[in-house]
Write a protein that holds these residues in place. Sequence first.
Motif, short mmCIF file in Angstrom:
data_model
loop_
_atom_site.label_atom_id
_atom_site.label_comp_id
_atom_site.label_asym_id
_atom_site.label_seq_id
_atom_site.Cartn_x
_atom_site.Cartn_y
_atom_site.Cartn_z
N ARG A 1 2.94 -10.12 -12.91
CA ARG A 1 2.17 -8.89 -13.16
C ARG A 1 1.68 -8.29 -11.84
N ILE A 2 1.34 -6.99 -11.90
CA ILE A 2 0.81 -6.28 -10.73
C ILE A 2 -0.46 -5.54 -11.15
N LEU A 3 -1.48 -5.65 -10.32
CA LEU A 3 -2.65 -4.80 -10.48
C LEU A 3 -2.43 -3.58 -9.59
N ASN B 1 7.78 0.61 -21.53
CA ASN B 1 7.09 0.89 -20.27
C ASN B 1 6.43 -0.38 -19.72
N HIS B 2 5.88 -0.27 -18.52
CA HIS B 2 5.39 -1.46 -17.81
C HIS B 2 3.98 -1.91 -18.22
N LEU B 3 3.32 -1.19 -19.12
CA LEU B 3 1.95 -1.57 -19.48
C LEU B 3 1.92 -2.91 -20.20
N PHE C 1 10.34 10.33 -12.39
CA PHE C 1 10.06 9.04 -13.04
C PHE C 1 10.59 7.92 -12.16
N GLU C 2 9.96 6.75 -12.30
CA GLU C 2 10.50 5.56 -11.66
C GLU C 2 10.77 4.54 -12.74
N PHE C 3 11.87 3.82 -12.59
CA PHE C 3 12.23 2.78 -13.55
C PHE C 3 12.44 1.47 -12.82
N ARG D 1 0.87 -1.17 0.00
CA ARG D 1 0.00 0.00 0.00
C ARG D 1 0.90 1.21 0.00
N GLY D 2 0.78 2.07 -1.01
CA GLY D 2 1.56 3.31 -1.04
C GLY D 2 0.71 4.47 -0.54
N LYS D 3 1.18 5.68 -0.79
CA LYS D 3 0.40 6.85 -0.38
C LYS D 3 -0.92 6.91 -1.14
N VAL D 4 -0.87 6.48 -2.41
CA VAL D 4 -2.06 6.62 -3.26
C VAL D 4 -2.55 5.28 -3.81
N ARG D 5 -1.62 4.36 -4.06
CA ARG D 5 -1.98 3.11 -4.74
C ARG D 5 -1.86 1.88 -3.87
N GLU D 6 -2.69 0.88 -4.21
CA GLU D 6 -2.47 -0.45 -3.68
C GLU D 6 -1.98 -1.32 -4.84
N ASN D 7 -0.97 -2.13 -4.57
CA ASN D 7 -0.47 -3.07 -5.57
C ASN D 7 -0.81 -4.49 -5.16
N TYR D 8 -1.42 -5.22 -6.09
CA TYR D 8 -1.76 -6.63 -5.85
C TYR D 8 -1.01 -7.49 -6.85
N LEU E 1 10.21 1.88 -17.98
CA LEU E 1 9.54 2.98 -17.27
C LEU E 1 8.32 2.42 -16.54
N MET E 2 8.15 2.75 -15.25
CA MET E 2 7.05 2.16 -14.48
C MET E 2 6.29 3.23 -13.70
N ASP E 3 5.45 2.80 -12.81
CA ASP E 3 4.68 3.66 -11.89
C ASP E 3 3.73 4.55 -12.69
N GLU E 4 3.33 5.68 -12.10
CA GLU E 4 2.55 6.68 -12.82
C GLU E 4 3.56 7.57 -13.53
N VAL F 1 0.09 -4.18 -14.88
CA VAL F 1 1.44 -3.89 -15.39
C VAL F 1 2.39 -5.06 -15.18
N LYS F 2 3.51 -4.99 -15.88
CA LYS F 2 4.58 -5.98 -15.69
C LYS F 2 5.20 -5.76 -14.32
N ARG F 3 5.40 -6.83 -13.60
CA ARG F 3 6.06 -6.69 -12.31
C ARG F 3 7.57 -6.56 -12.53
N LEU F 4 8.11 -5.45 -12.12
CA LEU F 4 9.52 -5.16 -12.37
C LEU F 4 10.30 -5.13 -11.06
N LYS F 5 11.61 -5.17 -11.21
CA LYS F 5 12.48 -4.96 -10.05
C LYS F 5 12.79 -3.47 -10.01
N1 LIG Z 1 5.76 -2.08 -12.73
C1 LIG Z 1 6.04 -2.00 -11.42
N2 LIG Z 1 6.68 -3.03 -10.79
C2 LIG Z 1 6.95 -2.95 -9.46
N3 LIG Z 1 6.63 -1.89 -8.66
C3 LIG Z 1 5.99 -0.85 -9.25
C4 LIG Z 1 5.68 -0.85 -10.65
N4 LIG Z 1 5.07 0.34 -10.94
C5 LIG Z 1 5.01 1.03 -9.78
N5 LIG Z 1 5.55 0.35 -8.76
C6 LIG Z 1 5.60 0.77 -7.35
O1 LIG Z 1 4.24 0.84 -6.90
C7 LIG Z 1 4.09 1.84 -5.90
C8 LIG Z 1 2.93 2.77 -6.31
O2 LIG Z 1 2.21 3.19 -5.20
P1 LIG Z 1 2.17 4.70 -4.69
O3 LIG Z 1 0.96 4.86 -3.86
O4 LIG Z 1 2.37 5.65 -5.83
O5 LIG Z 1 3.46 4.67 -3.77
P2 LIG Z 1 4.31 5.86 -3.13
O6 LIG Z 1 3.68 6.20 -1.82
O7 LIG Z 1 5.67 5.20 -2.95
O8 LIG Z 1 4.31 6.98 -4.13
C9 LIG Z 1 5.42 2.55 -5.80
O9 LIG Z 1 6.13 2.04 -4.69
C10 LIG Z 1 6.14 2.15 -7.10
O10 LIG Z 1 7.53 2.13 -6.94
#
Ligand SMILES: Nc1ncnc2c1ncn2[C@@H]1O[C@H](COP(=O)(O)OP(=O)(O)O)[C@@H](O)[C@H]1O
Length: 298
Positions: A31-33, A75-77, A210-212, A18-25, A222-225, A101-105
């Motif tokens: 892959r990540i939702l 990009n990760h789409l 940007f996040e990579f 759980r980030g500030k704005v997003r949840e990743n599953y 290229l990943m994230d938003e 998206v593609k699950r990346l390191k």
């Molecule tokens: N394709 C990806 N693979 C792995 N992690 C990702 C990917 N895209 C985005 N992320 C991670 O998902 C999270 C997005 O949640 P967000 O709420 O924006 O977090 P934050 O509070 O860190 O900004 C971030 O930690 C980001 O690094």
Amino acid sequence: MTAALHTSSITSLPLIARGKVRENYAVGEDRILMIASDRISAFDVIMSEPIPGKGALLTKMALFWFDKLDGIVPNHLTGDDPLSVVSDAEKDQVRDRAMLVKRLKPLPIEAVVRGYLAGSGWSEYKAGGKVCGVELPAGLQNASKLPQPIFTPATKAEMGDHDENIDFERCAQIIGRELAEQVRDIAIRLYQRAADYALTKGIIIADTKFEFGLDADGTLTLMDEVLTPDSSRYWPAESYAVGSNPPSYDKQFLRDWLEQATVDGQPWGKVAPAPTLPADVIANTAAKYQEALDRLTR
Ligand SMILES: Nc1ncnc2c1ncn2[C@@H]1O[C@H](COP(=O)(O)OP(=O)(O)O)[C@@H](O)[C@H]1O
Ligand SMILES: [Mg+2]
């Protein structure tokens, strides 16, 4: 519009983070939702009230930019439908606000590019004439346009902490010099293309983050938003003036209100919990996000 979503709870998939704005599953191994909630943070504190429509707008905007930036870096789409990986009952939490998206390191740095002096960049410049080790000409003012966009990386802070600006040498130590050079050059090209486009729509993108990540083959991706008002400083071009920090496009109402908000008769100390947001602050903020998207895509 579907109901505002403060926090998603998808039980058919394992929660990664759980980030500030997003949840990743997790969706399988690779892959990540990514669900963009309607949460909003200011001064690194998450507000209790959601901003209706924000998650969907951010997602739309990121998808718009991924398309505009096509051809510079993968990009990760995945192009897969986010609705296809959740149960019927969970679809309302996902519709219009998610990316599959593609699950990346993730690389452990934030690739910040600045075209203008603002925020921590302006503070560093005032203190020593440099930003993240990049020498800048003398005599620049707050909000000055830089001679050319600069790469000013930062470390990724843990939840609740502030990111720390680092210089290129430190970045090269952390991720390796070759990769650091690649990230720097690509991030600057991405910023330049986006900033040039936004300016034709009356928006200055003063800076962006940007996040990579690396995919299974080690390909830089290229990943994230990307290039949303949450990850970037958007300034309306018509109110831009050198010497003062232009109001930020989206969060200014909220920040101004929080600056004068009181809790138990005392000024709010910018630590959680945040004061309860009044309806007009919520509505004005939602309208600003909408306006940014309308401007960019009209
Ligand atoms: N394709 C990806 N693979 C792995 N992690 C990702 C990917 N895209 C985005 N992320 C991670 O998902 C999270 C997005 O949640 P967000 O709420 O924006 O977090 P934050 O509070 O860190 O900004 C971030 O930690 C980001 O690094
Ligand atoms: Mg984020």
